[in-house]
Design a protein around this motif. Structure first.
Motif, mmCIF file in Angstrom:
data_model
loop_
_atom_site.group_PDB
_atom_site.id
_atom_site.type_symbol
_atom_site.label_atom_id
_atom_site.label_comp_id
_atom_site.label_asym_id
_atom_site.label_seq_id
_atom_site.Cartn_x
_atom_site.Cartn_y
_atom_site.Cartn_z
ATOM 1 N N GLU A 103 0.812 -1.219 0.000
ATOM 2 C CA GLU A 103 0.000 0.000 0.000
ATOM 3 C C GLU A 103 0.846 1.269 0.000
ATOM 4 O O GLU A 103 0.509 2.257 -0.669
ATOM 5 C CB GLU A 103 -0.896 0.017 1.233
ATOM 6 N N GLN A 104 1.942 1.276 0.768
ATOM 7 C CA GLN A 104 2.789 2.460 0.831
ATOM 8 C C GLN A 104 3.556 2.664 -0.478
ATOM 9 O O GLN A 104 3.652 3.787 -0.999
ATOM 10 C CB GLN A 104 3.780 2.352 2.001
ATOM 11 N N ARG B 292 1.529 4.075 -3.379
ATOM 12 C CA ARG B 292 1.264 5.506 -3.242
ATOM 13 C C ARG B 292 2.485 6.328 -3.657
ATOM 14 O O ARG B 292 2.341 7.413 -4.220
ATOM 15 C CB ARG B 292 0.857 5.821 -1.803
ATOM 16 N N GLY C 37 -5.452 8.730 -5.578
ATOM 17 C CA GLY C 37 -6.321 7.587 -5.343
ATOM 18 C C GLY C 37 -5.822 6.696 -4.235
ATOM 19 O O GLY C 37 -4.665 6.804 -3.810
ATOM 20 N N ASP C 38 -6.708 5.802 -3.752
ATOM 21 C CA ASP C 38 -6.272 4.822 -2.766
ATOM 22 C C ASP C 38 -5.709 3.605 -3.500
ATOM 23 O O ASP C 38 -5.710 3.552 -4.740
ATOM 24 C CB ASP C 38 -7.410 4.436 -1.821
ATOM 25 N N HIS C 39 -5.230 2.609 -2.750
ATOM 26 C CA HIS C 39 -4.510 1.513 -3.400
ATOM 27 C C HIS C 39 -5.399 0.723 -4.350
ATOM 28 O O HIS C 39 -4.931 0.268 -5.399
ATOM 29 C CB HIS C 39 -3.861 0.598 -2.352
ATOM 30 N N ARG C 40 -6.679 0.566 -4.036
ATOM 31 C CA ARG C 40 -7.569 -0.148 -4.947
ATOM 32 C C ARG C 40 -7.724 0.608 -6.268
ATOM 33 O O ARG C 40 -7.677 0.010 -7.355
ATOM 34 C CB ARG C 40 -8.945 -0.340 -4.307
ATOM 35 N N GLN C 41 -7.919 1.902 -6.176
ATOM 36 C CA GLN C 41 -8.061 2.711 -7.393
ATOM 37 C C GLN C 41 -6.766 2.726 -8.191
ATOM 38 O O GLN C 41 -6.784 2.682 -9.434
ATOM 39 C CB GLN C 41 -8.470 4.126 -7.006
ATOM 40 N N CYS D 237 -0.987 -5.459 -5.869
ATOM 41 C CA CYS D 237 -0.787 -4.681 -4.642
ATOM 42 C C CYS D 237 -1.188 -5.533 -3.446
ATOM 43 O O CYS D 237 -2.318 -6.020 -3.373
ATOM 44 C CB CYS D 237 -1.616 -3.400 -4.664
ATOM 45 N N ALA E 225 -1.951 -5.770 0.579
ATOM 46 C CA ALA E 225 -2.493 -4.824 1.553
ATOM 47 C C ALA E 225 -2.712 -5.486 2.909
ATOM 48 O O ALA E 225 -3.742 -5.287 3.553
ATOM 49 C CB ALA E 225 -3.782 -4.218 1.028
ATOM 50 N N GLU F 36 -5.967 -7.043 4.492
ATOM 51 C CA GLU F 36 -7.007 -6.791 3.497
ATOM 52 C C GLU F 36 -6.877 -7.710 2.290
ATOM 53 O O GLU F 36 -7.797 -7.848 1.495
ATOM 54 C CB GLU F 36 -6.954 -5.328 3.059
#
Length: 311
Positions: free
Chosen positions: A185-186, A189, A199-203, A218, A220, A223
């Motif tokens: 996730e980091q 970004r 955007g967030d990681h999903r986007q 990705c 997470a 998650e």
């Protein structure tokens, strides 16, 4: 037989347990330090080998006790480490790892002999590369060598996986010859900031491939992991486990992913599912390389991948 080639780092990990990770300027009391083989390259190679793949490794260690121990562990995993160079001019790379009671960690890496890896070492390490092989790369060695290895692999018809960790400060052609980018996730970004995409990681799993080039997986944590297939977001849930130490979980995922793609090259969701099972087991154990499971230890299953259609 197709082979997983890993070009990357080898470190000795200095592990310290703490009740909570220190804040800036804070001193915390920890356990006595323990030492174990690691390094993102070494961890991923061991994971691929324990998943059942033939593995060849190119890297460098110092001419010291730590370097000799790392070579022993690679041999025990049946990894061809004949292209690991032993340097008398530098100590084996070191990682200082603090792990708290929740299993979260902070890591400081001193590259040592990893900085002594050369262009000739990369050429020699990939000399037997063939079409159908998988090449796994990370960013704990100089990025010029990562780009060189990716170009050699692409020209040979191999499949190139880059684990962009630590996150790069600039792209500068780094992804030109990469087929699959694996990030957390980091890290995704950071790549998004470099590309100027919000955007967030999903986007970002959906938005970044058309801009950066390679497909993206990705991870997470609890998650699960994400990729895009035929325009739809694919989510592989993580198994619910009591995490003891997350050190090496991402490397376990990458190594198992590479080994799975070696045998099922067009089924990324299935490979992600196997990698999730392995990393879930790894976090229930302490350490990095020593926490990586063998394929016969994996739990029977995790929930099947789900296709999530973006809004």
């Amino acid at each position: 037989m197709s082979t997983v080639f890993v070009v990357g780092s080898l470190n000795i990990d200095q592990n310290i347990r703490v009740r909570s990770l220190p804040r800036p300027g804070e001193t915390v009391r920890g356990s006595d330090a323990t030492y174990s083989p690691g390094g993102k390259g070494g961890n991923q190679a061991v994971a691929a080998a324990r998943a059942g793949a033939p593995v060849k490794f190119a890297g460098a260690v110092g001419d010291d006790a730590h370097g000799r121990r790392i070579l022993e562990v690679l041999a025990e995993a049946d990894i061809d480490a004949s292209r690991v160079r032993v340097l008398s001019t530098a100590a084996t790379g070191t990682a200082i790892i603090a792990v708290d009671d929740r299993g979260e960690n902070q890591i400081i890496v001193s590259p040592g002999a990893n900085s002594g890896l050369t262009s000739d070492d990369v050429d020699a390490g990939l000399a037997t590369l063939m079409a159908g092989d998988v090449v796994v790369l990370q960013l704990e060695i100089p990025t010029t060598l990562v780009r060189q290895a990716a170009r050699i692999a692409k020209n040979a018809g191999a499949f190139v996986i880059l684990n962009a960790a630590p996150a790069p400060r600039q792209l500068d052609g780094l992804l030109d010859d990469v087929d699959l980018l694996v990030v957390n996730e980091q890290e995704i970004r950071v790549l998004a900031d470099l590309a100027g995409i919000p955007g967030d990681h999903r986007q970002l799993v959906t938005a970044l491939p058309p801009v950066l080039g390679p497909a993206i997986v990705c991870t997470a944590g609890a998650e699960g992991s994400f990729t895009v297939l035929d325009g739809g977001l694919v989510h592989v849930p993580a198994a619910e486990v009591a995490a003891k130490d997350t050190t090496g979980a991402g490397d376990t995922y990458v190594g198992y992913l590479a080994a799975s793609l070696l045998t099922i090259p067009r089924d990324l969701p299935a490979a992600m599912k196997t990698a999730s099972r392995a990393s879930a087991l790894a976090v229930t154990r302490s350490g990095a390389m020593e926490s990586i499971p063998w394929h016969h230890e994996l739990p029977a299953s995790v929930p099947s991948p789900a296709l999530v259609v973006p809004n």
